[in-house]
Design a protein around this motif. Structure first.
Motif, PDB file in Angstrom:
ATOM      1  N   TRP A  96       0.821  -1.235   0.064  1.00 44.83           N
ATOM      2  CA  TRP A  96      -0.103   0.047  -0.036  1.00 44.83           C
ATOM      3  C   TRP A  96       0.923   1.321   0.055  1.00 44.83           C
ATOM      4  N   ASN A  97       0.446   2.208  -0.756  1.00 48.21           N
ATOM      5  CA  ASN A  97       1.004   3.538  -0.751  1.00 48.21           C
ATOM      6  C   ASN A  97      -0.043   4.781  -0.803  1.00 48.21           C
ATOM      7  N   LYS A  98       0.255   5.805  -0.419  1.00 47.80           N
ATOM      8  CA  LYS A  98      -0.923   6.634  -0.285  1.00 47.80           C
ATOM      9  C   LYS A  98      -1.750   7.067  -1.382  1.00 47.80           C
ATOM     10  N   ASP A  99      -1.480   6.716  -2.760  1.00 48.72           N
ATOM     11  CA  ASP A  99      -1.971   6.776  -3.956  1.00 48.72           C
ATOM     12  C   ASP A  99      -3.090   5.784  -4.097  1.00 48.72           C
ATOM     13  N   ARG A 100      -2.993   4.724  -3.148  1.00 52.00           N
ATOM     14  CA  ARG A 100      -3.957   3.623  -3.393  1.00 52.00           C
ATOM     15  C   ARG A 100      -5.061   3.443  -2.487  1.00 52.00           C
ATOM     16  N   LEU A 101      -6.192   2.713  -2.979  1.00 50.56           N
ATOM     17  CA  LEU A 101      -7.349   2.929  -2.077  1.00 50.56           C
ATOM     18  C   LEU A 101      -7.263   1.694  -1.109  1.00 50.56           C
ATOM     19  N   LEU A 102      -7.412   1.878  -0.026  1.00 48.28           N
ATOM     20  CA  LEU A 102      -7.375   1.030   1.281  1.00 48.28           C
ATOM     21  C   LEU A 102      -8.564   0.777   1.945  1.00 48.28           C
ATOM     22  N   ILE A 103      -8.741  -0.529   2.234  1.00 46.91           N
ATOM     23  CA  ILE A 103     -10.155  -0.682   3.165  1.00 46.91           C
ATOM     24  C   ILE A 103      -9.935  -1.697   4.105  1.00 46.91           C
ATOM     25  N   ASP A 104     -10.165  -1.747   5.339  1.00 49.91           N
ATOM     26  CA  ASP A 104     -10.409  -2.760   6.346  1.00 49.91           C
ATOM     27  C   ASP A 104     -12.037  -2.939   6.580  1.00 49.91           C
ATOM     28  N   PRO A 105     -12.667  -4.007   6.145  1.00 53.37           N
ATOM     29  CA  PRO A 105     -14.029  -4.362   6.251  1.00 53.37           C
ATOM     30  C   PRO A 105     -14.391  -4.600   7.602  1.00 53.37           C
ATOM     31  N   MET A 106     -13.402  -5.025   8.388  1.00 49.28           N
ATOM     32  CA  MET A 106     -13.814  -5.508   9.984  1.00 49.28           C
ATOM     33  C   MET A 106     -12.722  -4.606  10.760  1.00 49.28           C
ATOM     34  N   CYS A 107     -12.702  -3.392  10.685  1.00 50.09           N
ATOM     35  CA  CYS A 107     -11.997  -2.421  11.316  1.00 50.09           C
ATOM     36  C   CYS A 107     -11.797  -2.266  12.756  1.00 50.09           C
ATOM     37  N   GLY A 108     -12.896  -2.837  13.642  1.00 47.19           N
ATOM     38  CA  GLY A 108     -12.631  -2.743  15.011  1.00 47.19           C
ATOM     39  C   GLY A 108     -12.628  -1.312  15.373  1.00 47.19           C
ATOM     40  N   SER A 109     -11.371  -0.998  16.107  1.00 42.60           N
ATOM     41  CA  SER A 109     -11.298   0.341  16.658  1.00 42.60           C
ATOM     42  C   SER A 109     -10.453   1.068  15.623  1.00 42.60           C
ATOM     43  N   GLY A 110     -10.090   0.543  14.513  1.00 40.34           N
ATOM     44  CA  GLY A 110      -9.609   1.366  13.094  1.00 40.34           C
ATOM     45  C   GLY A 110      -8.046   1.488  13.444  1.00 40.34           C
ATOM     46  N   THR A 111      -7.572   0.626  14.165  1.00 45.49           N
ATOM     47  CA  THR A 111      -6.068   0.656  14.374  1.00 45.49           C
ATOM     48  C   THR A 111      -5.290   0.545  12.983  1.00 45.49           C
ATOM     49  N   ILE A 112      -5.610  -0.368  12.161  1.00 39.43           N
ATOM     50  CA  ILE A 112      -4.918  -0.642  10.850  1.00 39.43           C
ATOM     51  C   ILE A 112      -4.933   0.655   9.960  1.00 39.43           C
ATOM     52  N   LEU A 113      -6.130   1.177   9.760  1.00 39.44           N
ATOM     53  CA  LEU A 113      -6.373   2.276   8.933  1.00 39.44           C
ATOM     54  C   LEU A 113      -5.569   3.692   9.775  1.00 39.44           C
ATOM     55  N   LEU A 115       1.359   6.873   8.801  1.00 39.54           N
ATOM     56  CA  LEU A 115       2.606   6.593   7.499  1.00 39.54           C
ATOM     57  C   LEU A 115       2.525   7.154   6.458  1.00 39.54           C
ATOM     58  N   ALA A 116       1.264   7.695   5.886  1.00 37.53           N
ATOM     59  CA  ALA A 116       1.043   8.347   4.588  1.00 37.53           C
ATOM     60  C   ALA A 116       1.266   9.796   4.984  1.00 37.53           C
ATOM     61  N   ARG A 117       0.959  10.225   5.881  1.00 39.84           N
ATOM     62  CA  ARG A 117       1.062  11.879   6.518  1.00 39.84           C
ATOM     63  C   ARG A 117       2.666  12.037   7.132  1.00 39.84           C
ATOM     64  N   ASN A 118       3.261  10.956   7.031  1.00 46.10           N
ATOM     65  CA  ASN A 118       4.540  10.932   7.717  1.00 46.10           C
ATOM     66  C   ASN A 118       4.562  11.663   9.116  1.00 46.10           C
ATOM     67  N   ASP A 145       3.207  15.513   5.890  1.00 44.33           N
ATOM     68  CA  ASP A 145       2.651  15.815   4.802  1.00 44.33           C
ATOM     69  C   ASP A 145       1.191  16.546   5.171  1.00 44.33           C
ATOM     70  N   LYS A 146       0.778  17.521   4.964  1.00 47.48           N
ATOM     71  CA  LYS A 146      -0.537  18.233   5.540  1.00 47.48           C
ATOM     72  C   LYS A 146      -1.482  18.092   4.392  1.00 47.48           C
ATOM     73  N   ASN A 147      -1.235  17.574   3.196  1.00 48.51           N
ATOM     74  CA  ASN A 147      -2.226  17.788   2.198  1.00 48.51           C
ATOM     75  C   ASN A 147      -2.470  16.390   1.445  1.00 48.51           C
ATOM     76  N   PRO A 148      -2.197  15.237   2.094  1.00 49.38           N
ATOM     77  CA  PRO A 148      -2.261  13.952   1.273  1.00 49.38           C
ATOM     78  C   PRO A 148      -3.787  13.890   0.939  1.00 49.38           C
ATOM     79  N   GLU A 149      -4.159  13.214  -0.190  1.00 48.45           N
ATOM     80  CA  GLU A 149      -5.421  12.772  -0.444  1.00 48.45           C
ATOM     81  C   GLU A 149      -5.566  11.445  -0.517  1.00 48.45           C
ATOM     82  N   LEU A 150      -6.020  11.055   0.545  1.00 44.80           N
ATOM     83  CA  LEU A 150      -6.051   9.499   0.822  1.00 44.80           C
ATOM     84  C   LEU A 150      -7.437   9.131   0.573  1.00 44.80           C
TER      85      LEU A 150
END
Ligand code: SAM
Length: 378
Positions: free
Chosen positions: A188-205, A211-214, A248-253
Motif C-alpha cells: 500500500w502507498n498513499k495513492d492507493r485505495l485501502l479498506i478494512d471491512p472489519m476495522c474494529g477500533s480502526g487501528t490498521i487504517l 504513515l501516509a502523512r509521515n 505531509d499536510k495535504n495528502p489525498e487519501l
C-alpha cells in the motif's frame, strides 16, 4: 560524540520490517536477531528512534554484556559497568529480568543481584550511602540467554505501541505496532485505495494514515528517557521539531473502514480524531456481507474475528465466504488477512496465497495471508 548501542525489540516475525525502518532513519550498523535489532547510535539518536519506530515495542540502551554462570560473576560484571553515566544520583530504578537456557535460571535472584551491584557502583561513584529516588525513572533489564548476561536500560517507558490515540479499543484490538507492520508489509502507498471491512477500533487504517502523512507515531507522547540528563534537551526538541516539519499536510487519501458493530465505528471515529487523521478515513457501519466494491484496484488489510476469541465458527465461515465472493474476480485487489485460522485459504480460493508470514498477535501465533493483486496501469 559518544557511541552507544541501542536495541529495538519487537515481536517475532518483524525483523525485516524493523531493520528497514532503522535503515530509513539513517542507522546502518545493524545486527539482526530474533525479536531484536542492535544498532550503533549516539545518545542524541534516542529521541529519533523512539519517536519514529512504528513496529518496535521498545528501544533499550545496552549498557553491557558478559558471560555469567555464577552469581558472583553476575555481580562483578554488573558492578563493572558505567551505570553512573546514565543513572542520576536521585534516579528511581527498578530491575526486571528474564532467563532462557542459562545456569542462572532464577530471574528473581538475578534481579536482586543486579540491583545490589548497581547500588554498590553508584554508592562508590556518587560517594553516598543514601539515594532519594525522587528523580527520573530507569528500568534496568537483566536478560540471561545461554549464560550471557545482557544489561539494558529502557529508554521508552510505556511500550511504543502506546501512541496516545487509542482510548477506546475493541476486545480483540491489534497492537498499534503490529497494525503498522501489516501496512508496511503490504504494497500500500498513499495513492492507493485501502479498506478494512472489519476495522474494529480502526487501528490498521489509522496506522496507514499516520504513515501516509509521515506523522511520527510517538509525536504525542512522552518517553522515560526524556527526563534523563544524559540526553540533551535540545536533542528532543530538535527531533520533535523535525518530525512536525516533515508532516505531509495535504495528502489525498482514500481509506475506508467498516464494522458490523456500531460501537466499534464510534470508537474508530473517536480514535481517528485523537490521532489527528480524521479527514483521511471514512468509517461506516456495515456487515461484510453487504460490502460492494466497484473499484478495479485496491488493497484490503484486515483481521477477522478469531474463532477462539470472538464470534462463532459459522459466523467466521460466512465472513470468509463474503471475502471470497467479493474479491475472487477482483484481480486488481490485493488481499491481506491476518488470522490464527489456518483454514482461511480453503475459503478464499482466488489463488494460493503469494506469501504467508508467521507473526504473533501477543502470545497467539497468527498467519498473515498475502494475495497480490495486479497493479494499476500508470
Ligand atoms: C479482531 S477484530 C478487529 C480488530 C481491529 N483490527 C482493531 O485493531 O481494533 C474483528 C472485528 O470484526 C468485526 N466483525 C465481526 N463480524 C463482522 C461482519 N460480519 N462484518 C463486519 N465486521 C464484522 C467485529 O465487530 C470486530 O470489531
Amino acid at each position: 560524540m559518544n557511541k552507544i548501542t541501542l536495541m529495538a525489540i519487537f515481536s517475532f516475525g518483524l525483523e525485516a520490517i524493523v531493520k528497514r525502518e532503522l535503515q530509513g532513519l539513517g542507522f546502518d550498523q545493524l545486527t539482526v536477531a530474533n525479536g531484536k535489532v542492535e544498532f550503533e547510535a549516539t545518545p542524541e539518536d534516542i529521541p529519533k528512534a523512539n519517536l519514529w519506530l512504528r513496529c518496535a515495542d521498545r528501544v533499550l540502551l545496552k549498557v553491557g554484556e558478559f558471560k555469567a554462570i555464577t552469581f558472583d560473576e553476575l555481580f562483578e560484571g554488573t558492578k563493572a559497568l558505567p551505570w553512573e553515566e546514565w543513572i542520576t544520583k536521585d534516579g528511581q530504578f527498578t530491575v526486571t529480568g528474564k532467563s532462557v537456557k542459562s545456569v542462572l535460571g532464577s530471574v528473581r535472584a538475578c534481579q536482586s543481584i543486579v540491583k545490589k551491584a548497581v547500588v554498590e557502583r553508584l554508592k562508590e561513584k556518587f560517594k553516598t550511602d543514601w539515594f532519594e529516588e525522587t528523580g527520573p525513572e530507569f528500568t534496568i533489564q537483566v536478560g540471561m540467554l545461554k549464560d550471557m548476561a545482557t544489561l539494558t536500560i529502557d529508554t521508552s517507558g510505556s511500550g511504543l505501541n502506546k501512541r496516545g490515540y487509542r482510548l477506546q479499543a475493541g476486545e480483540a484490538a491489534l497492537k498499534e505496532t503490529l497494525a503498522a507492520a501489516l501496512v508496511q508489509l503490504s504494497f500500500w502507498n498513499k495513492d492507493r485505495l485501502l479498506i478494512d471491512p472489519m476495522c474494529g477500533s480502526g487501528t490498521i487504517l489509522i496506522e496507514a494514515a499516520l504513515l501516509a502523512r509521515n506523522i511520527a507515531p510517538g509525536l504525542n507522547r512522552e518517553f522515560a528517557s526524556e527526563r534523563w540528563p544524559s540526553i540533551q534537551k535540545s536533542a528532543w526538541r530538535e527531533a520533535r521539531r523535525n518530525a512536525k516539519e516533515g508532516i505531509d499536510k495535504n495528502p489525498e487519501l482514500q481509506i475506508y473502514g467498516y464494522d458490523i458493530d456500531p460501537s466499534m465505528i464510534e470508537a474508530s471515529k473517536a480514535n481517528v480524531k485523537r490521532a489527528g487523521v480524521e479527514v483521511d478515513i471514512i468509517f461506516e457501519q456495515k456487515d461484510i456481507k453487504d460490502l460492494w466494491i466497484d473499484n478495479q484496484y485496491g488493497i484490503l488489510i484486515s483481521n477477522p474475528p478469531y474463532g477462539i476469541k470472538l464470534g462463532r465458527f459459522e459466523d467466521l465461515n460466512e465472513i470468509y465466504i463474503s471475502i471470497h465472493k467479493t474479491f475472487r474476480k477482483k484481480t486488481g485487489w490485493s488481499v491481506y488477512v491476518l488470522t490464527a485460522d489456518k483454514k482461511f485459504p480453503d475459503y478464499f480460493k482466488r489463488a494460493k496465497p503469494d506469501k504467508v508470514r508467521k507473526l504473533y498477535n501477543g502470545p497467539l501465533e497468527v498467519n498473515y495471508y498475502q494475495y497480490f493483486g495486479e497493479r494499476p496501469k500508470s
